[in-house]
Design a protein around this motif. Sequence first.
Motif, PDB file in Angstrom:
ATOM      1  N   GLU A 281      68.642 -19.301  87.437  1.00 31.64           N
ATOM      2  CA  GLU A 281      69.009 -20.693  87.658  1.00 31.64           C
ATOM      3  C   GLU A 281      70.481 -20.859  87.297  1.00 31.64           C
ATOM      4  O   GLU A 281      70.877 -20.609  86.156  1.00 31.64           O
ATOM      5  CB  GLU A 281      68.151 -21.630  86.803  1.00 31.64           C
ATOM      6  CG  GLU A 281      66.726 -21.773  87.315  1.00 31.64           C
ATOM      7  CD  GLU A 281      65.946 -22.844  86.567  1.00 31.64           C
ATOM      8  OE1 GLU A 281      66.453 -23.364  85.546  1.00 31.64           O
ATOM      9  OE2 GLU A 281      64.828 -23.156  86.999  1.00 31.64           O
ATOM     10  N   THR A 282      71.283 -21.253  88.265  1.00 36.36           N
ATOM     11  CA  THR A 282      72.711 -21.443  88.048  1.00 36.36           C
ATOM     12  C   THR A 282      72.983 -22.830  87.481  1.00 36.36           C
ATOM     13  O   THR A 282      72.109 -23.702  87.462  1.00 36.36           O
ATOM     14  CB  THR A 282      73.479 -21.282  89.356  1.00 36.36           C
ATOM     15  OG1 THR A 282      73.056 -22.318  90.251  1.00 36.36           O
ATOM     16  CG2 THR A 282      73.217 -19.920  89.990  1.00 36.36           C
ATOM     17  N   ALA A 283      74.208 -23.022  87.038  1.00 37.32           N
ATOM     18  CA  ALA A 283      74.614 -24.345  86.560  1.00 37.32           C
ATOM     19  C   ALA A 283      74.456 -25.386  87.653  1.00 37.32           C
ATOM     20  O   ALA A 283      74.118 -26.550  87.374  1.00 37.32           O
ATOM     21  CB  ALA A 283      76.060 -24.293  86.070  1.00 37.32           C
TER      22      ALA A 283
ATOM     23  N   VAL B 200      65.017 -17.011  84.467  1.00 42.10           N
ATOM     24  CA  VAL B 200      63.760 -17.762  84.316  1.00 42.10           C
ATOM     25  C   VAL B 200      62.619 -16.915  84.861  1.00 42.10           C
ATOM     26  O   VAL B 200      62.673 -16.423  85.995  1.00 42.10           O
ATOM     27  CB  VAL B 200      63.827 -19.115  85.055  1.00 42.10           C
ATOM     28  CG1 VAL B 200      62.484 -19.826  84.996  1.00 42.10           C
ATOM     29  CG2 VAL B 200      64.924 -19.999  84.457  1.00 42.10           C
ATOM     30  N   ALA B 201      61.583 -16.735  84.055  1.00 40.68           N
ATOM     31  CA  ALA B 201      60.438 -15.909  84.460  1.00 40.68           C
ATOM     32  C   ALA B 201      59.483 -16.700  85.353  1.00 40.68           C
ATOM     33  O   ALA B 201      59.334 -17.912  85.203  1.00 40.68           O
ATOM     34  CB  ALA B 201      59.697 -15.406  83.223  1.00 40.68           C
ATOM     35  N   ASP B 202      58.831 -15.990  86.271  1.00 42.06           N
ATOM     36  CA  ASP B 202      57.822 -16.645  87.111  1.00 42.06           C
ATOM     37  C   ASP B 202      56.458 -16.581  86.423  1.00 42.06           C
ATOM     38  O   ASP B 202      56.335 -16.145  85.275  1.00 42.06           O
ATOM     39  CB  ASP B 202      57.781 -16.010  88.507  1.00 42.06           C
ATOM     40  CG  ASP B 202      57.403 -14.529  88.480  1.00 42.06           C
ATOM     41  OD1 ASP B 202      56.758 -14.074  87.511  1.00 42.06           O
ATOM     42  OD2 ASP B 202      57.759 -13.827  89.448  1.00 42.06           O
ATOM     43  N   ASP B 203      55.418 -17.005  87.139  1.00 42.97           N
ATOM     44  CA  ASP B 203      54.082 -17.091  86.543  1.00 42.97           C
ATOM     45  C   ASP B 203      53.459 -15.735  86.233  1.00 42.97           C
ATOM     46  O   ASP B 203      52.450 -15.669  85.527  1.00 42.97           O
ATOM     47  CB  ASP B 203      53.147 -17.876  87.476  1.00 42.97           C
ATOM     48  CG  ASP B 203      53.534 -19.344  87.583  1.00 42.97           C
ATOM     49  OD1 ASP B 203      54.255 -19.824  86.684  1.00 42.97           O
ATOM     50  OD2 ASP B 203      53.129 -20.001  88.556  1.00 42.97           O
ATOM     51  N   THR B 204      54.040 -14.652  86.747  1.00 46.09           N
ATOM     52  CA  THR B 204      53.438 -13.334  86.536  1.00 46.09           C
ATOM     53  C   THR B 204      53.837 -12.709  85.204  1.00 46.09           C
ATOM     54  O   THR B 204      53.246 -11.726  84.784  1.00 46.09           O
ATOM     55  CB  THR B 204      53.833 -12.358  87.665  1.00 46.09           C
ATOM     56  OG1 THR B 204      55.250 -12.102  87.599  1.00 46.09           O
ATOM     57  CG2 THR B 204      53.478 -12.937  89.029  1.00 46.09           C
ATOM     58  N   MET B 205      54.866 -13.277  84.542  1.00 46.31           N
ATOM     59  CA  MET B 205      55.341 -12.691  83.285  1.00 46.31           C
ATOM     60  C   MET B 205      55.297 -13.724  82.167  1.00 46.31           C
ATOM     61  O   MET B 205      55.858 -14.814  82.290  1.00 46.31           O
ATOM     62  CB  MET B 205      56.754 -12.140  83.424  1.00 46.31           C
ATOM     63  CG  MET B 205      56.867 -10.960  84.370  1.00 46.31           C
ATOM     64  SD  MET B 205      58.310  -9.937  84.018  1.00 46.31           S
ATOM     65  CE  MET B 205      57.744  -8.942  82.635  1.00 46.31           C
TER      66      MET B 205
END
Length: 337
Positions: free
Chosen positions: A18-20, A45-50
Motif C-alpha cells: 500500500e503506497t502513500a 500488507v498481508a492477504d487472508d492467506t497469511m
Amino acid sequence: MSYIGVEATSTYFPRNIETAAILSVKTGIPEHIIIEKFGLYEKHVADDTMQASDLAVAAARPILEKIDPLTIDVVIYFGSPHKDYNVWSCAPKIQYELGAKNAYAFEIMNVSSCFPIALKVAKDMLKSDESIENILLVGGCKESQIIDYHNPRSRFMFNFADGGTAALVKRGARMSRILESSFITDGSFHHDVLIPAGGSKHFASIETVEKRQHYIDVVDPASMKERLDPVSVPNFEKVIRQALQKSGLSPQDIKVLLPLHTKRSMFKELLSSLNLIEDQAIYLDHYGHMSALDPCIGLHFASEQGKLQSGDIAVAVSAGTGYTWAATVIEWKGEKE
C-alpha cells in the motif's frame, strides 16, 4: 572468549504493498502529509492467506537453512499480540512448522517494546542455563488488519504494517555480542490505547461489532498527547543512555540506532537528542511500523547494507503502549565461519 549474541537475522514481507497514494484515498489525508509527517512512502500488507504466525515462520526459514532446526533449544515469539486466534499461543505452531522438535516454545508480549526485552531474556537464559545453546526469537505482525481508517482517534497508528522477522541468539556467537539493557514502564498510560471489545471487559457481541469496537482505538487522544509528549523522547533517550552506560559506553559510541518506526518529527527529535544524523539510523519509511519487529528488522537491514563493521555499536530501541520504553545494546563482531 565465548560471547552471547545475535548470530543471524532474517525478514519476510508480504507481496502486497500500500503506497502513500493508496493510504491517502483510504484516510483522506494528503499524500505528501503521509510521506513527510507520517514518514511513510509505502508499507506491506498481508492477504487472508497469511496470519501473524505464518509471517513469523516465513521469516525464520532462511535462518534454519543455515542451522539444523534440531539444534534449536528454545523458540520465543515476541511479535504482535494480534495473532491468528484470541487466547492462543502461536509459539507451539511456529516450533512445529519449523521442525524445531527439540525446542520448547513460549511467548513474551509487551506490544511494540518487546524486541529489546526479548534480547535480554534470551541472553539471561543462556547465561543461567548451560544446557541452552541456541534460542530463536521470532515475530510476526498483521496489525494493518486492526486499523479503522475512519477513526481519527487512531490516526497515529495508520502506519501499522505487516511482516515477519527472526533472530538467532546463541552462545559462542561470532557475529555480535548482546551487551546491557534498560527499561522504563509508566503504567499511567495503561488504558490509553486498546481494542475496546473482544476481551473479558467487553466480550464480543453484535453490539460491539456494530459499534466497530474490534479495531485499535485511543480512548482520549488529547489527554494522551498532553501526558505523553513531554516524556516520550526523554524516556527513549534515558533508556538508550542507561543501557550504554551499563555497557561502559556513551551515545558517542553509537554507530547505528535501530528504532521502531514513528512519525518523522519524533525520529528526528530522538536523533538530535543523541547528536546522531539520519544516516546513523534505520528508518522504515518503506515498511511502516510492525509492532515489536521494527528494531530486529533494522538490525537485519543494517547488516545487509554494510552499516555495521567489527567493533561497531548498535542500539535496539523501542516503546510500547502501556507504556514501556526499552533499549538493548549490541556490539557487532561481524566474524564469519
